[in-house]
Design a protein around this motif. Sequence first.
Motif, mmCIF file in Angstrom:
data_model
loop_
_atom_site.group_PDB
_atom_site.id
_atom_site.type_symbol
_atom_site.label_atom_id
_atom_site.label_comp_id
_atom_site.label_asym_id
_atom_site.label_seq_id
_atom_site.Cartn_x
_atom_site.Cartn_y
_atom_site.Cartn_z
ATOM 1 N N TYR A 93 7.079 -9.449 21.872
ATOM 2 C CA TYR A 93 6.573 -10.134 20.534
ATOM 3 C C TYR A 93 6.376 -9.050 19.430
ATOM 4 O O TYR A 93 6.443 -9.592 18.436
ATOM 5 C CB TYR A 93 5.093 -10.715 21.292
ATOM 6 C CG TYR A 93 5.017 -11.682 21.819
ATOM 7 C CD1 TYR A 93 6.049 -12.319 22.515
ATOM 8 C CD2 TYR A 93 3.847 -12.082 22.488
ATOM 9 C CE1 TYR A 93 6.153 -13.703 23.232
ATOM 10 C CE2 TYR A 93 3.653 -13.470 23.245
ATOM 11 C CZ TYR A 93 4.794 -14.064 23.537
ATOM 12 O OH TYR A 93 4.840 -15.104 24.432
ATOM 13 N N ALA A 114 11.729 -12.761 23.387
ATOM 14 C CA ALA A 114 10.291 -13.007 23.529
ATOM 15 C C ALA A 114 9.939 -14.293 24.616
ATOM 16 O O ALA A 114 9.130 -14.206 25.349
ATOM 17 C CB ALA A 114 9.903 -13.532 22.082
ATOM 18 N N ARG A 137 8.147 -14.043 28.155
ATOM 19 C CA ARG A 137 7.258 -14.835 28.428
ATOM 20 C C ARG A 137 7.492 -15.608 29.728
ATOM 21 O O ARG A 137 6.645 -15.786 30.621
ATOM 22 C CB ARG A 137 6.942 -16.054 27.474
ATOM 23 C CG ARG A 137 5.793 -16.772 27.657
ATOM 24 C CD ARG A 137 5.311 -17.765 26.479
ATOM 25 N NE ARG A 137 4.253 -18.711 26.795
ATOM 26 C CZ ARG A 137 2.967 -18.152 26.654
ATOM 27 N NH1 ARG A 137 2.611 -16.986 26.123
ATOM 28 N NH2 ARG A 137 2.121 -18.792 27.315
ATOM 29 N N SER A 178 -2.014 -14.701 24.080
ATOM 30 C CA SER A 178 -0.723 -14.192 23.721
ATOM 31 C C SER A 178 0.233 -15.307 23.203
ATOM 32 O O SER A 178 0.833 -15.183 22.161
ATOM 33 C CB SER A 178 0.098 -13.456 24.805
ATOM 34 O OG SER A 178 0.527 -14.513 25.707
ATOM 35 N N VAL A 198 1.806 -15.647 19.264
ATOM 36 C CA VAL A 198 3.195 -15.950 19.363
ATOM 37 C C VAL A 198 3.497 -17.144 18.528
ATOM 38 O O VAL A 198 4.472 -17.201 17.540
ATOM 39 C CB VAL A 198 4.129 -15.764 20.386
ATOM 40 C CG1 VAL A 198 3.970 -17.152 21.185
ATOM 41 C CG2 VAL A 198 5.464 -15.391 20.024
#
Length: 221
Positions: free
Chosen positions: A51, A80, A84, A115, A119
């Motif tokens: 991120y 990213a 995740r 988080s 993002v």
Amino acid sequence: VCSSDLPKDVIWARGVNTAAGGALALVAYWVWPTWERTRVSERVAQMIDAYARYFHLLADAYLRQATCAPRELDAARMAARVARSNLEGSLDRLASEPGTSPKRMARLRAMLASSHRFVHAIMALDAGWSLTPSVAARPAFAVFAAEVEKTLSLLAATLRGRRTADKDFPDLREIHNRLVESGDPRMQRYALTNVEADRMTNSLNTLREQILELQRSAIAK
């Protein structure tokens, strides 16, 4: 033994060795299992790193009033998403391990949610900056971006074992307030940046509290 029989003997021997090696690996895992609980903090750190890279590319291009290289930006977005997904898979495996408490899972799920909000704010800037009229970036945003990156770096380091405290982190709320006070808020790009920077500030402040609490609980054991 005929030479024509030799390949069969070799194939058979290799098959036996492969089966034996597989069996030994299973026994070794049963005796010394690699628990997901030893990996999950690193998975979170890797996601934060991804991120941070995504945010850095966007913020740097915005500050330079340049266009981000499409391939580089696409790679950052993909990294990213992969990071995740890796964390989500890690949490699923952790939940099935013996000895994993509901409290620990709740903490980790809450960190994931924080988080996610962060993002989403990056993605909103990614889309919004390309759709709003161009305007010079405010110096206050350069300060904000640098402190966001410092926060992300500290969070990743904490997850990897560094001892940190609240005082080590920048005051993102104060820095965001200065950002809001700079520039004309009626300009679309400034207004968008103010809103999404606020979302980043909230999500990172919450994530900081969650990660520091996780650190404190680990030290207390």
